[in-house]
Design a protein around this motif. Sequence first.
Motif, mmCIF file in Angstrom:
data_model
loop_
_atom_site.group_PDB
_atom_site.id
_atom_site.type_symbol
_atom_site.label_atom_id
_atom_site.label_comp_id
_atom_site.label_asym_id
_atom_site.label_seq_id
_atom_site.Cartn_x
_atom_site.Cartn_y
_atom_site.Cartn_z
ATOM 1 N N ASP A 126 60.664 61.432 18.341
ATOM 2 C CA ASP A 126 61.640 60.678 19.140
ATOM 3 C C ASP A 126 61.476 59.169 18.972
ATOM 4 O OD1 ASP A 126 59.389 60.121 20.613
ATOM 5 O OD2 ASP A 126 60.100 61.034 22.477
ATOM 6 N N GLY A 127 60.556 58.761 18.118
ATOM 7 C CA GLY A 127 60.400 57.338 17.838
ATOM 8 C C GLY A 127 59.493 56.600 18.808
ATOM 9 N N VAL A 128 59.166 57.231 19.917
ATOM 10 C CA VAL A 128 58.298 56.571 20.909
ATOM 11 C C VAL A 128 56.839 56.857 20.550
ATOM 12 C CG1 VAL A 128 57.686 56.392 23.342
ATOM 13 C CG2 VAL A 128 60.068 56.803 22.684
ATOM 14 N N SER A 129 56.067 55.810 20.328
ATOM 15 C CA SER A 129 54.660 55.984 19.963
ATOM 16 C C SER A 129 53.798 55.762 21.197
ATOM 17 C CB SER A 129 54.262 54.961 18.899
ATOM 18 O OG SER A 129 55.247 54.884 17.893
ATOM 19 N N PRO A 130 52.945 56.735 21.525
ATOM 20 C CA PRO A 130 52.089 56.552 22.706
ATOM 21 C C PRO A 130 51.297 55.244 22.614
ATOM 22 C CG PRO A 130 51.973 58.805 21.924
ATOM 23 C CD PRO A 130 52.740 58.042 20.888
ATOM 24 N N MET A 131 51.246 54.543 23.727
ATOM 25 C CA MET A 131 50.750 53.160 23.734
ATOM 26 C C MET A 131 49.376 53.088 24.374
ATOM 27 S SD MET A 131 52.940 50.045 25.291
ATOM 28 C CE MET A 131 52.482 48.337 25.125
ATOM 29 N N ALA A 132 48.456 52.404 23.703
ATOM 30 C CA ALA A 132 47.164 52.082 24.323
ATOM 31 C C ALA A 132 47.293 50.725 24.980
ATOM 32 C CB ALA A 132 46.075 52.057 23.265
ATOM 33 N N VAL A 133 46.599 50.524 26.081
ATOM 34 C CA VAL A 133 46.575 49.197 26.701
ATOM 35 C C VAL A 133 45.125 48.755 26.839
ATOM 36 C CG1 VAL A 133 48.767 49.476 27.925
ATOM 37 C CG2 VAL A 133 46.636 50.131 29.051
ATOM 38 N N PRO A 134 44.890 47.446 26.847
ATOM 39 C CA PRO A 134 43.522 46.945 26.940
ATOM 40 C C PRO A 134 42.766 47.619 28.078
ATOM 41 C CG PRO A 134 45.010 45.130 26.519
ATOM 42 C CD PRO A 134 45.870 46.351 26.720
ATOM 43 N N GLY A 135 41.515 47.914 27.826
ATOM 44 C CA GLY A 135 40.705 48.665 28.777
ATOM 45 C C GLY A 135 40.509 50.097 28.315
ATOM 46 N N MET A 136 41.409 50.585 27.442
ATOM 47 C CA MET A 136 41.287 51.955 26.934
ATOM 48 C C MET A 136 40.430 51.925 25.669
ATOM 49 S SD MET A 136 45.269 53.200 27.572
ATOM 50 C CE MET A 136 45.079 54.766 26.763
ATOM 51 N N ALA A 137 39.229 52.463 25.775
ATOM 52 C CA ALA A 137 38.309 52.445 24.630
ATOM 53 C C ALA A 137 38.836 53.346 23.526
ATOM 54 C CB ALA A 137 36.921 52.897 25.068
ATOM 55 N N GLY A 138 38.780 52.846 22.309
ATOM 56 C CA GLY A 138 39.255 53.618 21.166
ATOM 57 C C GLY A 138 40.701 53.351 20.829
ATOM 58 N N GLY A 139 41.393 52.585 21.685
ATOM 59 C CA GLY A 139 42.804 52.292 21.434
ATOM 60 C C GLY A 139 43.017 50.884 20.896
ATOM 61 N N GLU A 140 41.928 50.178 20.601
ATOM 62 C CA GLU A 140 42.056 48.776 20.201
ATOM 63 C C GLU A 140 42.979 48.653 18.982
ATOM 64 O OE1 GLU A 140 39.194 50.424 20.414
ATOM 65 O OE2 GLU A 140 38.073 49.561 22.094
ATOM 66 N N TYR A 141 43.964 47.793 19.090
ATOM 67 C CA TYR A 141 44.895 47.542 17.984
ATOM 68 C C TYR A 141 45.415 46.129 18.155
ATOM 69 C CZ TYR A 141 48.919 47.682 21.106
ATOM 70 O OH TYR A 141 49.831 47.391 22.091
ATOM 71 N N THR A 142 46.035 45.609 17.118
ATOM 72 C CA THR A 142 46.662 44.293 17.215
ATOM 73 C C THR A 142 48.172 44.464 17.121
ATOM 74 O OG1 THR A 142 44.756 43.123 16.339
ATOM 75 C CG2 THR A 142 46.873 42.013 16.153
ATOM 76 N N ALA A 143 48.840 44.126 18.208
ATOM 77 C CA ALA A 143 50.306 44.151 18.214
ATOM 78 C C ALA A 143 50.802 43.030 17.317
ATOM 79 C CB ALA A 143 50.816 43.953 19.639
ATOM 80 N N ASP A 144 51.919 43.254 16.654
ATOM 81 C CA ASP A 144 52.328 42.252 15.684
ATOM 82 C C ASP A 144 53.841 42.127 15.590
ATOM 83 O OD1 ASP A 144 52.345 40.448 13.481
ATOM 84 O OD2 ASP A 144 50.400 41.271 12.876
ATOM 85 N N GLY A 145 54.304 40.881 15.460
ATOM 86 C CA GLY A 145 55.707 40.628 15.172
ATOM 87 C C GLY A 145 55.982 40.663 13.673
ATOM 88 N N LEU A 146 54.928 40.659 12.876
ATOM 89 C CA LEU A 146 55.104 40.880 11.437
ATOM 90 C C LEU A 146 55.448 42.340 11.218
ATOM 91 C CD1 LEU A 146 51.992 39.120 9.819
ATOM 92 C CD2 LEU A 146 54.363 38.582 9.303
ATOM 93 N N ALA A 147 56.221 42.611 10.162
ATOM 94 C CA ALA A 147 56.448 44.011 9.791
ATOM 95 C C ALA A 147 55.076 44.647 9.567
ATOM 96 C CB ALA A 147 57.284 44.086 8.536
ATOM 97 N N HIS A 148 54.951 45.900 9.996
ATOM 98 C CA HIS A 148 53.622 46.502 9.985
ATOM 99 C C HIS A 148 53.713 47.991 9.680
ATOM 100 C CE1 HIS A 148 55.166 46.065 14.197
ATOM 101 N NE2 HIS A 148 55.109 47.384 14.096
ATOM 102 N N ASN A 149 52.556 48.576 9.451
ATOM 103 C CA ASN A 149 52.507 50.018 9.230
ATOM 104 C C ASN A 149 52.215 50.727 10.557
ATOM 105 O OD1 ASN A 149 49.774 49.745 9.716
ATOM 106 N ND2 ASN A 149 49.197 49.821 7.540
ATOM 107 N N GLU A 150 51.943 52.014 10.485
ATOM 108 C CA GLU A 150 51.729 52.782 11.718
ATOM 109 C C GLU A 150 50.547 52.269 12.536
ATOM 110 O OE1 GLU A 150 52.647 57.265 11.676
ATOM 111 O OE2 GLU A 150 51.985 56.824 9.633
ATOM 112 N N ARG A 151 49.549 51.725 11.873
ATOM 113 C CA ARG A 151 48.381 51.219 12.606
ATOM 114 C C ARG A 151 48.645 49.851 13.219
ATOM 115 N NH1 ARG A 151 43.206 50.518 9.500
ATOM 116 N NH2 ARG A 151 42.645 49.714 11.539
ATOM 117 N N GLY A 152 49.678 49.175 12.741
ATOM 118 C CA GLY A 152 49.942 47.821 13.221
ATOM 119 C C GLY A 152 49.490 46.766 12.232
#
Lengths: 574, 277
Positions: free
Chosen positions: A409-435
């Motif tokens: 459905d296009g919605v990717s489950p979202m991690a938010v700060p504080g959730m261990a193991g979900g660390e990612y960098t959100a980006d306005g640059l075009a990105h892959n699945e990991r960000g």
Amino acid sequence: MSHHVLSLAMTGSGGAGVMTVGQILVDAAARAGWYGLFRRSLGPQIRGGESAALLRFGHRPILSHGDSFDLLLAYDWGNITRFAAELPLRPDSVVLYDPDAGDVPEVIERTDARCVPVPLAQTAKTAPGTRANMVGLGLIARALGLVPDDLKGELEAALGDKGAEILEHSLQGLRLGAEIAAGLPTNVWPAADRPAPLAVPRWSITGNEAAGMGAVRGGVRFVAAYPITPSTEILEWLAPNLAKVGGQLVQVEDELASINMLVGASFGGVPSLTATSGPGLSLMLEGLGMAVAAEVPLTLIDVQRGGPSTGIPTKSEQSDFNIAVYGMHGDAPHIVCAPTSIPDCLSTVQWAVSAAEAVQCPAIVLSDQNMGQSRAIVDPPQPGGPVAARRLARLEAGTAYKRYALTNDGVSPMAVPGMAGGEYTADGLAHNERGTPSTQAADHQSQLDKRLRKLETLECEEIWAETEGDGAIAVIAWGSLTEAAREAVARANGAARLIGLRVILPLQPEAMAEALTGVSKVLVVEQSHGAQFFHFLKGHYALPATVESLHRPGPLPIRPVEILAAINSLKGDA
Amino acid sequence: MNQVLAPELDFTDYKSDVTPVWCPGCGDYAVLSAILKALAALRLPREDVALISGIGCSSRIAAYTSVYGFHGIHGRALPIAQGLKLARPELTVLCAGGDGDGFSIGGNHFLHACRRNLDLTYIVMDNAVYGMTKGQASPTSAADWSESKLTPEGPGVAPLQPLDLALTAGASHVARCFSGKVQALTQTIAEAIRHPGFSFIQVISPCVTYRPEMREYKTLVHESFTEPCTDRREARRRLIDDDGFSLGTLFKSVEPSYKPLRHEPESLDALERQFSL
């Protein structure tokens, strides 16, 4: 229309207290069982200046202005030529005016309305401490069948703790006004019975307050604010009220800070919202685009005013349609919706918040000055409604988290700060699945597809539009003109049907096709010089061959009678 | 800063597997390393740290760490960072970027972030040039720096003084470091994170590609701010004699932060009663 609907206007320059009188009258009338609508027409002055209270009352809900005014009470004629066009009168309208304020101006005389002098200022002078505005209130209350005792409670509330003496002077003013009313010929007054007493208390609410309440109900707990007319009341209402539900509002340095603070707060998991008007929306576009790309939910309410540029800050228009729909650079699917009435500001904002959270993208709510700064007496809305529920990541040890995972459905489950193991960098640059930033064609394509897909799967069936009637001419309107269109459709003797579009993006082709079944012609009604809504509908929807546009810029609202005339004209073209 | 301690981690555990886009010899590598080492020294749990950046060479830094990050838009890193910190005050929030991002397009946010004095750390990698767009003058370039095609005779305006601005606007921890002195930089970053207020660190971080003369900056820097002032006026006096290469923590003082309005809690029903006649 039935005689149980009447339109009143009051004019007066700064200090005349016209808005206070309007407020007391509408609340007292509401308590007596009237539904009502109270619009304000103000000039550009910071304080004072010419102003008009535009009121409409009825036994049934009143959410739109009427065709013209039955009764005008002029405390004075200050700058009347500037806004006489907003006060259409008929030959059978009545103008009550204070002769102390000068002769009836030509612009009023030429309407052929019946002008009746009433000595407001002179009467006020006969009782020390009494003001002309209270005499006028006591007078005009007669039109609604209200006597001074009916106004006492609201008067006390309006005067606050100014003391018993001032209250008594004001009450004396009301009584003197009622005496003047009693002395006038009865045919001055529009025939209107008092409505039945209220069983359940109604709400007195402005569109801007309703929008604020909708935000709170929807789960918003962070607001970044930069004041701008005519949206500021949303922010001012939210400041104390958010704090009462564990949220916060912060006033920031500009609109750029505002939109970007929302992005930060929402990235932190807290549903976030701001309110602005056209110039602010222009500044926020870059931040909105980032929220699309980085998939950060947030809600922006644009209370539209006359544009472009600074335009007419205090008056309504529907000309931010294009910027809301097409304003972002790149392909940037997002939600655009519009309340169809003052009480609907609550439910539409509430829905927008929950929709933005559900599909992790920005939602723009297009209100307008006409709704935002007007007050309506309405039935209390149903409690409940949708609440923000973001799809959060379920993180498992040993599995690499993909923030922008390609889901069905296009919605990717979202991690938010504080959730261990979900660390990612959100980006306005075009990105892959990991960000991770990527310039690869396949990544760009798949992420664009995903962001479009989630919008297409958003559930909108329940709320996409207000529809009524089954005539062969469909009147498609939006925003505050929806209720004027509804009134016109009701008067068209079955020739027309209403489609008041609430969800502008994502497109609703199936619902629209169904709503247009049996329709031979379409009339598109909007308050914009460039017919923006008309061109959008023509470009994105399958419509019958005959589509007419009724459009003009603000600030003069399009009245039901004009819409009815356009319907009749289309009918005649058969 | 966050008070929960992580198990002891190596600083490389705070590093991501994304390869930097930076040129060999860029000062930003050392800044990245110092940030990672400061996080490790403070034993901050990765999930409780967020690094927010804008746009430019140095702003790419967010993706090179393994904490939460946001690589946003040009000039707006500070509003994103402040929004996050206000919404989630328990997090440790760092903000990083370049001199163009922070002092030019984002200049207004810099002033107001200093005033607001939220508990976050802002690291500006200052190389006095726009590197990502291939070498234009930035707000900290000298008036006569004439190596840019955009301003062939130099920008013609005096450079901004970031420490002076930060002090005037209300930052409560103000320091200058040099990327070539990683140990001091690491310590200053750790102190800034511990400081309860808005900490600003100007890091002289040479661009060896567009400002090759910066390779010699290591001979120009000097430790001058040996002990931080706690008096703002005294700190400004110290800056009168600053040649732009003085290193150390200039000013540090615990001062009030912006605090959101608080009210007694009420139910939604109670809120709605205000509309009922």
